[in-house]
Design a protein around this motif. Sequence first.
Motif, PDB file in Angstrom:
ATOM      1  N   GLY A 192       0.800  -1.216   0.000  1.00  0.00           N
ATOM      2  CA  GLY A 192       0.000   0.000   0.000  1.00  0.00           C
ATOM      3  C   GLY A 192       0.828   1.259   0.000  1.00  0.00           C
ATOM      4  O   GLY A 192       0.315   2.338   0.230  1.00  0.00           O
ATOM      5  N   TYR A 193       2.123   1.136  -0.238  1.00  0.00           N
ATOM      6  CA  TYR A 193       3.015   2.290  -0.172  1.00  0.00           C
ATOM      7  C   TYR A 193       2.999   3.035  -1.501  1.00  0.00           C
ATOM      8  O   TYR A 193       3.541   2.572  -2.482  1.00  0.00           O
ATOM      9  CB  TYR A 193       4.423   1.817   0.149  1.00  0.00           C
ATOM     10  N   VAL A 194       2.331   4.181  -1.527  1.00  0.00           N
ATOM     11  CA  VAL A 194       2.221   4.952  -2.756  1.00  0.00           C
ATOM     12  C   VAL A 194       3.021   6.239  -2.602  1.00  0.00           C
ATOM     13  O   VAL A 194       2.784   7.012  -1.691  1.00  0.00           O
ATOM     14  CB  VAL A 194       0.756   5.293  -3.068  1.00  0.00           C
ATOM     15  N   ALA A 195       3.976   6.446  -3.478  1.00  0.00           N
ATOM     16  CA  ALA A 195       4.792   7.660  -3.372  1.00  0.00           C
ATOM     17  C   ALA A 195       5.197   8.155  -4.744  1.00  0.00           C
ATOM     18  O   ALA A 195       6.349   8.436  -5.008  1.00  0.00           O
ATOM     19  CB  ALA A 195       6.014   7.384  -2.520  1.00  0.00           C
ATOM     20  N   SER A 196       4.241   8.259  -5.626  1.00  0.00           N
ATOM     21  CA  SER A 196       4.405   8.759  -6.993  1.00  0.00           C
ATOM     22  C   SER A 196       5.703   8.306  -7.633  1.00  0.00           C
ATOM     23  O   SER A 196       5.848   7.163  -8.016  1.00  0.00           O
ATOM     24  CB  SER A 196       4.276  10.284  -7.008  1.00  0.00           C
ATOM     25  N   ASN A 197       6.703   9.178  -7.734  1.00  0.00           N
ATOM     26  CA  ASN A 197       7.911   8.854  -8.474  1.00  0.00           C
ATOM     27  C   ASN A 197       9.076   8.398  -7.598  1.00  0.00           C
ATOM     28  O   ASN A 197      10.213   8.350  -8.057  1.00  0.00           O
ATOM     29  CB  ASN A 197       8.361  10.074  -9.286  1.00  0.00           C
ATOM     30  N   VAL A 198       8.782   8.070  -6.331  1.00  0.00           N
ATOM     31  CA  VAL A 198       9.866   7.675  -5.424  1.00  0.00           C
ATOM     32  C   VAL A 198      10.615   6.463  -5.970  1.00  0.00           C
ATOM     33  O   VAL A 198      11.816   6.341  -5.812  1.00  0.00           O
ATOM     34  CB  VAL A 198       9.299   7.366  -4.021  1.00  0.00           C
ATOM     35  N   PHE A 199       9.900   5.545  -6.638  1.00  0.00           N
ATOM     36  CA  PHE A 199      10.522   4.315  -7.102  1.00  0.00           C
ATOM     37  C   PHE A 199      10.768   4.321  -8.615  1.00  0.00           C
ATOM     38  O   PHE A 199      10.907   3.276  -9.229  1.00  0.00           O
ATOM     39  CB  PHE A 199       9.668   3.106  -6.728  1.00  0.00           C
ATOM     40  N   SER A 200      10.786   5.499  -9.216  1.00  0.00           N
ATOM     41  CA  SER A 200      11.053   5.558 -10.644  1.00  0.00           C
ATOM     42  C   SER A 200      12.481   5.093 -10.914  1.00  0.00           C
ATOM     43  O   SER A 200      13.387   5.323 -10.125  1.00  0.00           O
ATOM     44  CB  SER A 200      10.862   6.990 -11.148  1.00  0.00           C
ATOM     45  N   GLY A 201      12.669   4.425 -12.026  1.00  0.00           N
ATOM     46  CA  GLY A 201      13.998   3.937 -12.378  1.00  0.00           C
ATOM     47  C   GLY A 201      14.393   2.674 -11.649  1.00  0.00           C
ATOM     48  O   GLY A 201      15.576   2.328 -11.596  1.00  0.00           O
ATOM     49  N   TYR A 202      13.426   1.952 -11.098  1.00  0.00           N
ATOM     50  CA  TYR A 202      13.714   0.741 -10.322  1.00  0.00           C
ATOM     51  C   TYR A 202      14.525  -0.268 -11.136  1.00  0.00           C
ATOM     52  O   TYR A 202      15.550  -0.767 -10.667  1.00  0.00           O
ATOM     53  CB  TYR A 202      12.401   0.104  -9.859  1.00  0.00           C
ATOM     54  N   SER A 203      14.070  -0.574 -12.345  1.00  0.00           N
ATOM     55  CA  SER A 203      14.740  -1.574 -13.176  1.00  0.00           C
ATOM     56  C   SER A 203      16.159  -1.157 -13.534  1.00  0.00           C
ATOM     57  O   SER A 203      17.083  -1.975 -13.536  1.00  0.00           O
ATOM     58  CB  SER A 203      13.938  -1.832 -14.456  1.00  0.00           C
ATOM     59  N   GLN A 204      16.337   0.126 -13.827  1.00  0.00           N
ATOM     60  CA  GLN A 204      17.671   0.619 -14.170  1.00  0.00           C
ATOM     61  C   GLN A 204      18.588   0.552 -12.960  1.00  0.00           C
ATOM     62  O   GLN A 204      19.760   0.166 -13.068  1.00  0.00           O
ATOM     63  CB  GLN A 204      17.592   2.057 -14.682  1.00  0.00           C
ATOM     64  N   GLY A 205      18.066   0.909 -11.799  1.00  0.00           N
ATOM     65  CA  GLY A 205      18.862   0.828 -10.579  1.00  0.00           C
ATOM     66  C   GLY A 205      19.269  -0.601 -10.278  1.00  0.00           C
ATOM     67  O   GLY A 205      20.403  -0.867  -9.859  1.00  0.00           O
ATOM     68  N   LYS A 206      18.354  -1.516 -10.483  1.00  0.00           N
ATOM     69  CA  LYS A 206      18.630  -2.942 -10.279  1.00  0.00           C
ATOM     70  C   LYS A 206      19.754  -3.401 -11.210  1.00  0.00           C
ATOM     71  O   LYS A 206      20.684  -4.098 -10.787  1.00  0.00           O
ATOM     72  CB  LYS A 206      17.362  -3.751 -10.540  1.00  0.00           C
ATOM     73  N   GLU A 207      19.670  -3.011 -12.463  1.00  0.00           N
ATOM     74  CA  GLU A 207      20.687  -3.410 -13.444  1.00  0.00           C
ATOM     75  C   GLU A 207      22.061  -2.857 -13.070  1.00  0.00           C
ATOM     76  O   GLU A 207      23.074  -3.571 -13.142  1.00  0.00           O
ATOM     77  CB  GLU A 207      20.292  -2.912 -14.834  1.00  0.00           C
ATOM     78  N   TYR A 208      22.116  -1.582 -12.667  1.00  0.00           N
ATOM     79  CA  TYR A 208      23.390  -0.988 -12.261  1.00  0.00           C
ATOM     80  C   TYR A 208      24.005  -1.735 -11.078  1.00  0.00           C
ATOM     81  O   TYR A 208      25.201  -2.021 -11.049  1.00  0.00           O
ATOM     82  CB  TYR A 208      23.191   0.481 -11.877  1.00  0.00           C
ATOM     83  N   PHE A 209      23.173  -2.058 -10.085  1.00  0.00           N
ATOM     84  CA  PHE A 209      23.687  -2.749  -8.904  1.00  0.00           C
ATOM     85  C   PHE A 209      24.163  -4.156  -9.240  1.00  0.00           C
ATOM     86  O   PHE A 209      25.200  -4.608  -8.754  1.00  0.00           O
ATOM     87  CB  PHE A 209      22.625  -2.814  -7.814  1.00  0.00           C
ATOM     88  N   THR A 263      19.673   3.909  -8.151  1.00  0.00           N
ATOM     89  CA  THR A 263      20.095   2.828  -7.263  1.00  0.00           C
ATOM     90  C   THR A 263      19.533   3.028  -5.859  1.00  0.00           C
ATOM     91  O   THR A 263      19.199   2.061  -5.166  1.00  0.00           O
ATOM     92  CB  THR A 263      21.633   2.723  -7.189  1.00  0.00           C
ATOM     93  N   ARG A 264      19.418   4.269  -5.439  1.00  0.00           N
ATOM     94  CA  ARG A 264      18.827   4.552  -4.131  1.00  0.00           C
ATOM     95  C   ARG A 264      17.356   4.119  -4.106  1.00  0.00           C
ATOM     96  O   ARG A 264      16.877   3.522  -3.139  1.00  0.00           O
ATOM     97  CB  ARG A 264      18.939   6.036  -3.810  1.00  0.00           C
ATOM     98  N   ASN A 265      16.643   4.418  -5.180  1.00  0.00           N
ATOM     99  CA  ASN A 265      15.246   4.035  -5.266  1.00  0.00           C
ATOM    100  C   ASN A 265      15.086   2.513  -5.269  1.00  0.00           C
ATOM    101  O   ASN A 265      14.203   1.960  -4.605  1.00  0.00           O
ATOM    102  CB  ASN A 265      14.602   4.631  -6.521  1.00  0.00           C
ATOM    103  N   PHE A 266      15.935   1.834  -6.024  1.00  0.00           N
ATOM    104  CA  PHE A 266      15.888   0.374  -6.035  1.00  0.00           C
ATOM    105  C   PHE A 266      16.180  -0.188  -4.651  1.00  0.00           C
ATOM    106  O   PHE A 266      15.506  -1.108  -4.174  1.00  0.00           O
ATOM    107  CB  PHE A 266      16.907  -0.194  -7.041  1.00  0.00           C
ATOM    108  N   SER A 267      17.175   0.369  -3.986  1.00  0.00           N
ATOM    109  CA  SER A 267      17.580  -0.100  -2.667  1.00  0.00           C
ATOM    110  C   SER A 267      16.443  -0.011  -1.663  1.00  0.00           C
ATOM    111  O   SER A 267      16.173  -0.952  -0.907  1.00  0.00           O
ATOM    112  CB  SER A 267      18.775   0.728  -2.170  1.00  0.00           C
ATOM    113  N   ILE A 268      15.743   1.117  -1.642  1.00  0.00           N
ATOM    114  CA  ILE A 268      14.644   1.312  -0.702  1.00  0.00           C
ATOM    115  C   ILE A 268      13.547   0.279  -0.937  1.00  0.00           C
ATOM    116  O   ILE A 268      13.100  -0.405  -0.010  1.00  0.00           O
ATOM    117  CB  ILE A 268      14.062   2.732  -0.831  1.00  0.00           C
TER     118      ILE A 268
END
Length: 237
Positions: free
Chosen positions: A39-56, A116-121
């Motif tokens: 239920g955690y909704v935070a608009s663009n907080v998690f944008s770029g998740y896939s890219q962050g995952k790939e970088y890590f 990467t920060r967004n992916f981490s969270i």
Amino acid sequence: MNSGVRVKDSFGNQKFGTKEKLIAAGAILPLLGIGAVGGYVASNVFSGYSQGKEYFIKGFKSFNPTSINFGVRNGLRIFNKKGIIMLGAIEVTRVLFPELEGEKFNKKAIEIDNVTRNFSIKYNQNLLKKCIEIASRHKFCVFGDVTEGFKDISDLTIKVIPEDEKLTVRIFEFSNQEGMLVDVTKGFINVEKENGKAFIDDLVEFVNSDDFMKQVLLGGKDEKAEGEKMAKKMKTK
């Protein structure tokens, strides 16, 4: 001593300490699967998740990881033979974009830091939820007040290691006598009987379904896809 990697507060340094910190991070959510944000909704907080995952994934793999630890107290940490690998945006940028310098390097590092920060969270948040879900299923408590009939295992660390092209799980506990984490898997199963074995079996099933852990420790689908692309190129030549 750790590896020669400089310590940065990014992915490996996520801390799951007090209840207040967890709530602030949005970690106390309905017990859903690893892939759900709940239920955690935070608009663009998690944008770029896939890219962050790939970088890590690419960043960690460059340091030849050998195991992954996770637990309520320390979140997820990745190790190689030299010690813990702690990656920040600067290290990832140096590894993946060695040709960049000056302003171009700085811009890329900022971009990488954001995703990467967004992916981490999000990833650590969902990992904690999954830990709670699996533990509760077998009458264990990994966070918060211990419910009657449950056993507190919040001090235990789960270690994920590759074995025969799959991931397996060992249970570790800090020993004051040894001054380090020690493998207590056999004792845990002997004491907890069916609950202990079922708990570990469910953890093994979970980590082998987790794409991030598989790619970091086993190679995963991205590496296979690259191999297939290379094979096709060779055939066309």
